[in-house]
Design a protein around this motif. Structure first.
Motif, PDB file in Angstrom:
ATOM      1  N   ILE A   1       4.210   0.640  -6.744  1.00  0.00           N
ATOM      2  CA  ILE A   1       2.762   0.681  -6.549  1.00  0.00           C
ATOM      3  C   ILE A   1       2.062   0.761  -7.896  1.00  0.00           C
ATOM      4  O   ILE A   1       2.139   1.769  -8.604  1.00  0.00           O
ATOM      5  CB  ILE A   1       2.387   1.852  -5.623  1.00  0.00           C
ATOM      6  CG1 ILE A   1       3.107   1.640  -4.274  1.00  0.00           C
ATOM      7  CG2 ILE A   1       0.871   1.899  -5.405  1.00  0.00           C
ATOM      8  CD1 ILE A   1       3.198   2.844  -3.430  1.00  0.00           C
ATOM      9  N   GLN A   2       1.390  -0.327  -8.228  1.00  0.00           N
ATOM     10  CA  GLN A   2       0.696  -0.406  -9.515  1.00  0.00           C
ATOM     11  C   GLN A   2      -0.732   0.106  -9.373  1.00  0.00           C
ATOM     12  O   GLN A   2      -1.243   0.263  -8.277  1.00  0.00           O
ATOM     13  CB  GLN A   2       0.695  -1.845 -10.018  1.00  0.00           C
ATOM     14  CG  GLN A   2       2.119  -2.411 -10.171  1.00  0.00           C
ATOM     15  CD  GLN A   2       2.127  -3.852 -10.651  1.00  0.00           C
ATOM     16  OE1 GLN A   2       1.988  -4.107 -11.846  1.00  0.00           O
ATOM     17  NE2 GLN A   2       2.284  -4.781  -9.739  1.00  0.00           N
ATOM     18  N   ASN A   3      -1.364   0.316 -10.510  1.00  0.00           N
ATOM     19  CA  ASN A   3      -2.736   0.855 -10.543  1.00  0.00           C
ATOM     20  C   ASN A   3      -2.850   2.145  -9.744  1.00  0.00           C
ATOM     21  O   ASN A   3      -3.867   2.423  -9.133  1.00  0.00           O
ATOM     22  CB  ASN A   3      -3.742  -0.181 -10.018  1.00  0.00           C
ATOM     23  CG  ASN A   3      -3.700  -1.443 -10.842  1.00  0.00           C
ATOM     24  OD1 ASN A   3      -3.754  -1.377 -12.075  1.00  0.00           O
ATOM     25  ND2 ASN A   3      -3.545  -2.580 -10.193  1.00  0.00           N
ATOM     26  N   CYS A   4      -1.782   2.914  -9.743  1.00  0.00           N
ATOM     27  CA  CYS A   4      -1.751   4.160  -8.978  1.00  0.00           C
ATOM     28  C   CYS A   4      -1.468   5.305  -9.951  1.00  0.00           C
ATOM     29  O   CYS A   4      -0.326   5.535 -10.357  1.00  0.00           O
ATOM     30  CB  CYS A   4      -0.665   4.073  -7.897  1.00  0.00           C
ATOM     31  SG  CYS A   4      -0.661   5.505  -6.813  1.00  0.00           S
ATOM     32  N   GLU A   5      -2.526   5.995 -10.343  1.00  0.00           N
ATOM     33  CA  GLU A   5      -2.389   7.061 -11.336  1.00  0.00           C
ATOM     34  C   GLU A   5      -2.207   8.407 -10.646  1.00  0.00           C
ATOM     35  O   GLU A   5      -2.997   8.772  -9.766  1.00  0.00           O
ATOM     36  CB  GLU A   5      -3.631   7.097 -12.235  1.00  0.00           C
ATOM     37  CG  GLU A   5      -3.571   8.240 -13.246  1.00  0.00           C
ATOM     38  CD  GLU A   5      -4.621   8.148 -14.332  1.00  0.00           C
ATOM     39  OE1 GLU A   5      -5.488   7.246 -14.248  1.00  0.00           O
ATOM     40  OE2 GLU A   5      -4.580   8.978 -15.252  1.00  0.00           O
TER      41      GLU A   5
ATOM     42  N   LEU B   1       5.299   5.007  -8.840  1.00  0.00           N
ATOM     43  CA  LEU B   1       3.847   4.939  -9.033  1.00  0.00           C
ATOM     44  C   LEU B   1       3.544   4.661 -10.501  1.00  0.00           C
ATOM     45  O   LEU B   1       4.010   5.374 -11.392  1.00  0.00           O
ATOM     46  CB  LEU B   1       3.185   6.262  -8.617  1.00  0.00           C
ATOM     47  CG  LEU B   1       3.546   6.810  -7.227  1.00  0.00           C
ATOM     48  CD1 LEU B   1       2.755   8.082  -6.942  1.00  0.00           C
ATOM     49  CD2 LEU B   1       3.305   5.762  -6.143  1.00  0.00           C
TER      50      LEU B   1
ATOM     51  N   THR C   1      -3.173  11.077  -6.124  1.00  0.00           N
ATOM     52  CA  THR C   1      -3.337   9.861  -6.919  1.00  0.00           C
ATOM     53  C   THR C   1      -4.726   9.284  -6.669  1.00  0.00           C
ATOM     54  O   THR C   1      -5.419   9.700  -5.752  1.00  0.00           O
ATOM     55  CB  THR C   1      -2.304   8.774  -6.540  1.00  0.00           C
ATOM     56  OG1 THR C   1      -2.758   8.105  -5.349  1.00  0.00           O
ATOM     57  CG2 THR C   1      -0.917   9.346  -6.288  1.00  0.00           C
ATOM     58  N   ASN C   2      -5.062   8.298  -7.490  1.00  0.00           N
ATOM     59  CA  ASN C   2      -6.350   7.618  -7.275  1.00  0.00           C
ATOM     60  C   ASN C   2      -6.296   6.724  -6.035  1.00  0.00           C
ATOM     61  O   ASN C   2      -7.292   6.119  -5.668  1.00  0.00           O
ATOM     62  CB  ASN C   2      -6.748   6.813  -8.520  1.00  0.00           C
ATOM     63  CG  ASN C   2      -5.729   5.756  -8.867  1.00  0.00           C
ATOM     64  OD1 ASN C   2      -4.617   5.747  -8.316  1.00  0.00           O
ATOM     65  ND2 ASN C   2      -6.064   4.848  -9.762  1.00  0.00           N
ATOM     66  N   GLN C   3      -5.119   6.621  -5.406  1.00  0.00           N
ATOM     67  CA  GLN C   3      -5.030   5.881  -4.138  1.00  0.00           C
ATOM     68  C   GLN C   3      -4.745   6.847  -2.990  1.00  0.00           C
ATOM     69  O   GLN C   3      -4.216   6.445  -1.958  1.00  0.00           O
ATOM     70  CB  GLN C   3      -3.946   4.797  -4.217  1.00  0.00           C
ATOM     71  CG  GLN C   3      -4.225   3.725  -5.265  1.00  0.00           C
ATOM     72  CD  GLN C   3      -3.295   2.520  -5.122  1.00  0.00           C
ATOM     73  OE1 GLN C   3      -2.798   2.208  -4.057  1.00  0.00           O
ATOM     74  NE2 GLN C   3      -3.053   1.843  -6.241  1.00  0.00           N
TER      75      GLN C   3
ATOM     76  N   GLU D   1       0.867  -1.178   0.000  1.00  0.00           N
ATOM     77  CA  GLU D   1       0.000   0.000   0.000  1.00  0.00           C
ATOM     78  C   GLU D   1       0.906   1.230   0.000  1.00  0.00           C
ATOM     79  O   GLU D   1       1.978   1.205   0.622  1.00  0.00           O
ATOM     80  CB  GLU D   1      -0.836   0.035   1.285  1.00  0.00           C
ATOM     81  CG  GLU D   1      -1.850  -1.094   1.405  1.00  0.00           C
ATOM     82  CD  GLU D   1      -2.963  -0.966   0.377  1.00  0.00           C
ATOM     83  OE1 GLU D   1      -3.506   0.150   0.250  1.00  0.00           O
ATOM     84  OE2 GLU D   1      -3.257  -1.963  -0.314  1.00  0.00           O
ATOM     85  N   PRO D   2       0.488   2.302  -0.650  1.00  0.00           N
ATOM     86  CA  PRO D   2       1.335   3.500  -0.600  1.00  0.00           C
ATOM     87  C   PRO D   2       1.419   4.071   0.816  1.00  0.00           C
ATOM     88  O   PRO D   2       0.431   4.072   1.541  1.00  0.00           O
ATOM     89  CB  PRO D   2       0.635   4.486  -1.540  1.00  0.00           C
ATOM     90  CG  PRO D   2      -0.719   3.932  -1.805  1.00  0.00           C
ATOM     91  CD  PRO D   2      -0.685   2.465  -1.510  1.00  0.00           C
TER      92      PRO D   2
ATOM     93  N   LYS E   1       0.411   3.900 -13.262  1.00  0.00           N
ATOM     94  CA  LYS E   1      -1.055   3.959 -13.376  1.00  0.00           C
ATOM     95  C   LYS E   1      -1.665   2.635 -13.861  1.00  0.00           C
ATOM     96  O   LYS E   1      -2.818   2.345 -13.571  1.00  0.00           O
ATOM     97  CB  LYS E   1      -1.488   5.100 -14.293  1.00  0.00           C
ATOM     98  CG  LYS E   1      -1.252   4.859 -15.757  1.00  0.00           C
ATOM     99  CD  LYS E   1      -1.922   5.937 -16.600  1.00  0.00           C
ATOM    100  CE  LYS E   1      -1.559   5.733 -18.059  1.00  0.00           C
ATOM    101  NZ  LYS E   1      -2.135   6.733 -18.938  1.00  0.00           N
TER     102      LYS E   1
END
Ligand SMILES: Cc1cc2nc3c(=O)[nH]c(=O)nc-3n(C[C@H](O)[C@H](O)[C@H](O)COP(=O)(O)OP(=O)(O)OC[C@H]3O[C@@H](n4cnc5c(N)ncnc54)[C@H](O)[C@@H]3O)c2cc1C
Ligand SMILES: [Zn+2]
Lengths: 406, 142
Positions: free
Chosen positions: A193-197, A53, A213-215, A18-19, A55
């Motif tokens: 951290i993947q899927n982190c735009e 990071l 970010t989206n996270q 997790e970030p 996305k």
């Protein structure tokens, strides 16, 4: 050399944490350049409280889409220096990263088809030699000896009049390169951290202090942009402009074949570049679409044009089938050279503009960009590639030696 | 491949056209007064929009005329074709009356309303019947 087994790799090469709420540095973009930057930040500068990071999924951008050609036969001193440094790193990285990504130094030929090409090529061979880059001029017969399937007859539209040859050049398995860097980054404590735009930046005056970010929001002291096709989108969020245009660039592969193509052949003039992958596919690169685009696909006529050139140069390709085509989004500059260095925003750094040829530069981009992020000052190898050159006029015009007509 | 509707010749394959980059970049009015930064902006800096982008195209193997086009750089949808020298259809100052109803004037240089789809389409249709523009006030002599 060919039909090698792919390297074995363990199930999990990196954690998926997790970030955290804050890092000493955040790298935006988990392609080869972002990962290499994080690796050298940790290894050379002891910065391990850092995050990359991404996305999408790790190295799913241009890193997974390129035709993997590695060479350093660029014309100008500044480019020869940084690409040759990259090549020297490629030669030692499999051992250093403890991961065999099948760097195969099978040589690269750049064909000449006109008298103008011949003169430019010979000039580049001379320039390369002066810069300590291995380079030779081959006549058509020598070209044929190295790559017997090439058509060197003089009754084709653009006959082969010779070629430059760099024996130390070659190809590597690009996704394995990314995984090798990611694995070592993870070992050194870097959070991937993947899927982190990244959707925005937080600034205190002119200084960046965090990313949105989206996270969630992440505070950071430094931001390094390694977002290839999307650099200008991110720069706009941060409040500055880049002299970058994003274009779709395509490639394609055939089905598997017996080893027929022992080297890498590139032609700027008729526009095709070919190698045979370790497994046996013929891998071919096409041109960029003329217009700006973010669609990760390209125009069919570009592929058609490139196939016509390929079949004329390699008549046996006429019976091969195309298995698949795809596109990436490359970030081009007007002098066909990258932009690496500081930005108008304090504590924010940019590595972009590698256009159609940045895979080969990955290790040197990472090493020099890490230096710039860690110290706030340019590395001697990336200094000439600063954003300011568009203002001072000290351009590094590599359109010729970029060796592809875009 | 894009199917581009030339205002003079109708729909033709992308291969007949030449891309001219960002539209509406005017030559500096007082070139002598520009500093290096401003020259850099004019020579090397262009927008690189992800989304609706106004760009110039030349119908090089047809009527050999330049025109402007509004195209989405993600979907590649062509949203409007309009003559050189007229304002960008989705960015022009809103006309008070039209901004409510979403209907645009059909004059090629009309101002239309924000990003409403119908008004862009209206402009596109209007310009396809407009006389070819022979002036290129944006320096479109490439
Ligand atoms: C078809 C093709 C063929 C090529 N052939 C060659 C070749 O033979 N040799 C060579 O040297 N080069 C080649 N290149 C060029 C090379 O691939 C690129 O120059 C290089 O990969 C760019 O660096 P990168 O690896 O970091 O980019 P990428 O892998 O594209 O990494 C950028 C990453 O940033 C991420 N990102 C973007 N926006 C955000 C955001 N807002 N938040 C978080 N993450 C974000 C993207 O998802 C992407 O993963 C080729 C490229 C293409 C497309
Ligand atoms: Zn026309």
């Amino acid at each position: 050399m060919m039909a090698d087994l792919l390297p074995e790799h363990p199930d999990f090469l990196w954690r998926n944490p997790e970030p955290k709420s804050s890092y000493d540095a955040v790298i935006v973009g988990g392609g080869g350049h972002g990962l290499a930057t994080a690796y050298f930040l940790a290894k050379n500068h002891g910065m391990t409280n850092i995050a990359v990071l991404e996305k999408g999924w790790l190295a799913g951008g241009n890193m997974a889409r390129n035709t993997t050609i590695i060479r350093s036969n660029y014309l100008w001193d500044e480019s020869a220096a940084i690409y040759e440094h990259a090549l020297k790193l490629w030669e030692i990285l499999p051992e250093e990263l403890e991961y065999d990504f099948l760097f195969s130094q099978r040589g690269v030929m750049n064909l000449a088809h006109t008298l103008g090409d011949v003169r430019e090529s010979m000039r580049r061979v001379g320039a390369n030699k002066l810069n300590g880059v291995d380079a030779e001029w081959l006549d058509p017969q020598q070209v044929k000896e190295l790559c017997p399937i090439l058509n060197i007859s003089d009754n084709i539209r653009y006959p082969v009049m010779g070629a430059t040859y760099q024996p130390r050049a070659g190809i590597a398995k690009h996704d394995h390169v990314a995984w090798a860097f990611a694995r070592k980054c993870d070992e050194l404590g870097v959070d991937i951290i993947q899927n982190c735009e990244v959707t925005g930046f937080i600034k205190d005056g002119n200084r960046v202090t965090g990313v949105k970010t989206n996270q969630g929001t992440i505070n950071t002291e430094k931001v390094g942009l390694c977002a290839a096709g999307h650099s200008s989108v991110l720069a706009e969020m941060a409040g500055f402009r880049l002299p970058i245009q994003s274009h779709p660039l395509q490639a394609l592969v055939s089905e598997l074949h017996e080893p027929v193509h022992p080297t890498v052949v590139m032609s700027n003039h008729v526009h095709v570049y070919v190698s045979q992958a370790h497994k046996g596919e013929l891998v071919m690169g096409a041109g960029v679409d003329s217009y700006n685009g973010y669609g990760q696909r390209g125009s069919f006529h570009v592929i058609e044009h490139q196939m016509a050139a390929a079949v004329e140069l390699f008549p046996i390709f006429a019976r091969a089938h195309v298995l698949r085509t795809w596109g990436g989004i490359v970030d081009t500059t007007l002098d066909a050279s990258p932009i690496v260095g500081t930005t108008p925003v304090d504590n924010m750094f940019v590595n972009c503009g590698w256009g159609t040829g940045g895979f080969k530069g990955t290790p040197a981009a990472g090493l020099t960009f890490a230096h710039t992020i860690a110290t706030g000052t340019p590395h001697h190898l990336n200094k000439p590639f600063a954003l300011e050159r568009f203002e001072t006029g000290a351009l590094i015009d590599e359109h010729g030696a970029a060796a592809v007509a875009h | 491949m894009l199917l581009i509707s030339c205002p003079n010749c109708g729909s033709r394959d992308e291969t007949e056209f030449h891309y001219g980059g960002q539209a509406h970049v005017a030559y500096p009015e007082n070139p002598n007064e520009l500093n290096d930064r401003e020259w850099a902006e004019f020579l090397f800096y262009r927008d690189n929009t992800k989304g609706a982008f106004a760009e110039r195209w030349l119908h090089s193997t047809g009527c050999r005329q330049w025109f402007n086009m509004l195209r989405d750089t993600v979907t590649y949808e062509i949203q409007a074709v309009y003559p050189m020298g007229t304002p960008r259809p989705d960015k022009a100052a809103p006309a008070p009356a039209a901004s409510e109803s979403g209907t645009a004037s059909t004059a090629p240089d009309s101002t239309t309303t924000g990003s409403a789809g119908p008004s862009i389409a209206a402009t596109s249709i209007a310009t396809s019947t407009a006389p070819p523009s022979t002036t290129a006030p944006e320096g479109a002599t490439k």
